[in-house]
Design a protein around this motif. Structure first.
Motif, PDB file in Angstrom:
ATOM      1  N   TYR A  52      47.190 -16.010  94.722  1.00 20.15           N
ATOM      2  CA  TYR A  52      46.823 -15.394  93.446  1.00 20.15           C
ATOM      3  C   TYR A  52      45.562 -14.571  93.655  1.00 20.15           C
ATOM      4  N   VAL A  53      45.620 -13.298  93.290  1.00 18.33           N
ATOM      5  CA  VAL A  53      44.481 -12.395  93.411  1.00 18.33           C
ATOM      6  C   VAL A  53      43.990 -12.071  92.010  1.00 18.33           C
ATOM      7  N   GLY A  54      42.708 -12.281  91.759  1.00 21.61           N
ATOM      8  CA  GLY A  54      42.149 -11.988  90.447  1.00 21.61           C
ATOM      9  C   GLY A  54      40.741 -11.470  90.535  1.00 21.61           C
ATOM     10  N   ASP A  55      40.339 -10.711  89.528  1.00 20.08           N
ATOM     11  CA  ASP A  55      39.029 -10.052  89.577  1.00 20.08           C
ATOM     12  C   ASP A  55      37.893 -10.861  88.946  1.00 20.08           C
ATOM     13  N   ARG A  56      38.165 -12.051  88.520  1.00 16.96           N
ATOM     14  CA  ARG A  56      37.105 -12.922  87.996  1.00 16.96           C
ATOM     15  C   ARG A  56      37.040 -14.163  88.876  1.00 16.96           C
TER      16      ARG A  56
ATOM     17  N   TRP B 143      39.535 -13.610  95.488  1.00 15.60           N
ATOM     18  CA  TRP B 143      38.719 -12.906  94.499  1.00 15.60           C
ATOM     19  C   TRP B 143      38.707 -11.418  94.820  1.00 15.60           C
ATOM     20  N   LEU B 144      39.149 -10.609  93.876  1.00 13.69           N
ATOM     21  CA  LEU B 144      39.086  -9.148  93.985  1.00 13.69           C
ATOM     22  C   LEU B 144      37.760  -8.720  93.360  1.00 13.69           C
TER      23      LEU B 144
ATOM     24  N   ARG C 132      35.679  -6.080  92.888  1.00 15.51           N
ATOM     25  CA  ARG C 132      35.560  -4.613  92.888  1.00 15.51           C
ATOM     26  C   ARG C 132      34.110  -4.139  92.753  1.00 15.51           C
ATOM     27  N   ARG C 133      33.267  -4.970  92.203  1.00  8.56           N
ATOM     28  CA  ARG C 133      31.852  -4.580  92.016  1.00  8.56           C
ATOM     29  C   ARG C 133      31.016  -4.845  93.256  1.00  8.56           C
ATOM     30  N   ASP C 134      31.600  -5.494  94.239  1.00  8.74           N
ATOM     31  CA  ASP C 134      30.904  -5.806  95.479  1.00  8.74           C
ATOM     32  C   ASP C 134      29.587  -6.525  95.188  1.00  8.74           C
ATOM     33  N   THR C 135      29.714  -7.640  94.468  1.00  7.83           N
ATOM     34  CA  THR C 135      28.532  -8.397  94.080  1.00  7.83           C
ATOM     35  C   THR C 135      27.936  -9.126  95.271  1.00  7.83           C
ATOM     36  N   THR C 136      26.801  -9.716  95.045  1.00  5.38           N
ATOM     37  CA  THR C 136      26.147 -10.494  96.103  1.00  5.38           C
ATOM     38  C   THR C 136      26.400 -11.983  95.906  1.00  5.38           C
ATOM     39  N   SER C 137      27.311 -12.341  95.009  1.00  6.02           N
ATOM     40  CA  SER C 137      27.617 -13.749  94.758  1.00  6.02           C
ATOM     41  C   SER C 137      28.067 -14.433  96.038  1.00  6.02           C
ATOM     42  N   VAL C 138      27.572 -15.645  96.224  1.00  5.80           N
ATOM     43  CA  VAL C 138      27.956 -16.434  97.386  1.00  5.80           C
ATOM     44  C   VAL C 138      29.091 -17.354  96.965  1.00  5.80           C
ATOM     45  N   THR C 139      30.173 -17.331  97.724  1.00  5.00           N
ATOM     46  CA  THR C 139      31.319 -18.169  97.416  1.00  5.00           C
ATOM     47  C   THR C 139      32.111 -18.431  98.682  1.00  5.00           C
ATOM     48  N   SER C 140      32.797 -19.548  98.688  1.00  3.29           N
ATOM     49  CA  SER C 140      33.675 -19.851  99.823  1.00  3.29           C
ATOM     50  C   SER C 140      35.082 -19.303  99.586  1.00  3.29           C
ATOM     51  N   VAL C 141      35.322 -18.739  98.422  1.00  2.00           N
ATOM     52  CA  VAL C 141      36.619 -18.176  98.085  1.00  2.00           C
ATOM     53  C   VAL C 141      36.824 -16.883  98.871  1.00  2.00           C
ATOM     54  N   PRO C 142      37.993 -16.691  99.468  1.00  2.00           N
ATOM     55  CA  PRO C 142      38.232 -15.409 100.141  1.00  2.00           C
ATOM     56  C   PRO C 142      38.024 -14.245  99.166  1.00  2.00           C
ATOM     57  N   ARG C 143      37.383 -13.194  99.665  1.00  2.00           N
ATOM     58  CA  ARG C 143      37.018 -12.070  98.803  1.00  2.00           C
ATOM     59  C   ARG C 143      37.481 -10.760  99.414  1.00  2.00           C
ATOM     60  N   ILE C 144      38.034  -9.916  98.549  1.00  2.00           N
ATOM     61  CA  ILE C 144      38.354  -8.551  98.941  1.00  2.00           C
ATOM     62  C   ILE C 144      37.703  -7.624  97.918  1.00  2.00           C
ATOM     63  N   ARG C 145      37.460  -6.395  98.306  1.00  2.00           N
ATOM     64  CA  ARG C 145      36.827  -5.443  97.403  1.00  2.00           C
ATOM     65  C   ARG C 145      37.810  -4.400  96.882  1.00  2.00           C
ATOM     66  N   THR C 146      38.953  -4.318  97.542  1.00  2.00           N
ATOM     67  CA  THR C 146      40.024  -3.413  97.139  1.00  2.00           C
ATOM     68  C   THR C 146      41.339  -4.040  97.580  1.00  2.00           C
ATOM     69  N   LEU C 147      42.403  -3.690  96.928  1.00  2.00           N
ATOM     70  CA  LEU C 147      43.700  -4.264  97.284  1.00  2.00           C
ATOM     71  C   LEU C 147      44.188  -3.817  98.656  1.00  2.00           C
TER      72      LEU C 147
END
Length: 173
Positions: free
Chosen positions: A124-128, A145-146, A148-163
């Protein structure tokens, strides 16, 4: 008692806004007319991000694609149709029909059931981060996590910035 319908809530917001902007006191009919004009413009502006359609169209056909969305089913279905995604999706799970909304695990499970997949088989890919990616993981799915804002939040969740970054995370077919 004391509860407003959706239409009454909308009218109240619009009439208060008109008053705050010094436009005077608006009767219900004027508020309804203003909202109808707003809605026409709002719906005409519906569009996807530039990477959505190419990313979905490029996915191998063996993948079952779906969407989970919070909101009114009629509006969400019109939106999916308007932006041209209905033909690419096998499933649309919408909170107003599902009886649960993200981040509730039940809506994720309903979507998996609609795709005839177990939660562990679903990405599941979501932007929140919390409402989408972390909630999906809590429901037993693979959350991405999508951001798109390229935040500096630290998370262990896989993150992409674009699809366009999604395919490598999915691995081989």
């Amino acid at each position: 008692m004391g509860e407003l319908t959706f239409r009454e809530q909308r009218r109240l917001r619009i009439t208060r806004l008109a008053d705050e902007f010094g436009l005077g006191t608006w009767p219900d009919e004027k508020a309804d007319d203003w909202f109808a004009q707003y809605l026409t413009r709002y719906e005409a502006a519906w569009q996807t991000y530039h990477d959505v359609t190419p990313a979905l169209a490029a996915e191998p056909r063996h993948l079952r694609l779906g969407v989970i969305t919070n909101g009114d089913a009629d509006q969400q279905r019109r939106k999916l149709q308007h932006v041209g995604l209905t033909g690419l999706l096998q499933q649309a799970t919408i909170s107003s029909e599902a009886g649960a909304a993200k981040p509730d695990a039940r809506i994720f499970w309903m979507a998996c059931s609609g795709l005839q997949l177990q939660p562990s088989q679903v990405v599941y890919v979501g932007d929140r981060l919390q409402t989408d990616a972390e909630a999906a993981i809590a429901a037993g799915l693979h959350g991405i996590w999508l951001d798109r804002r390229d935040t500096t939040s630290v998370t262990s969740v896989p993150r992409i910035r674009t699809l366009t970054e999604l395919a490598p995370l999915l691995g081989p077919a």
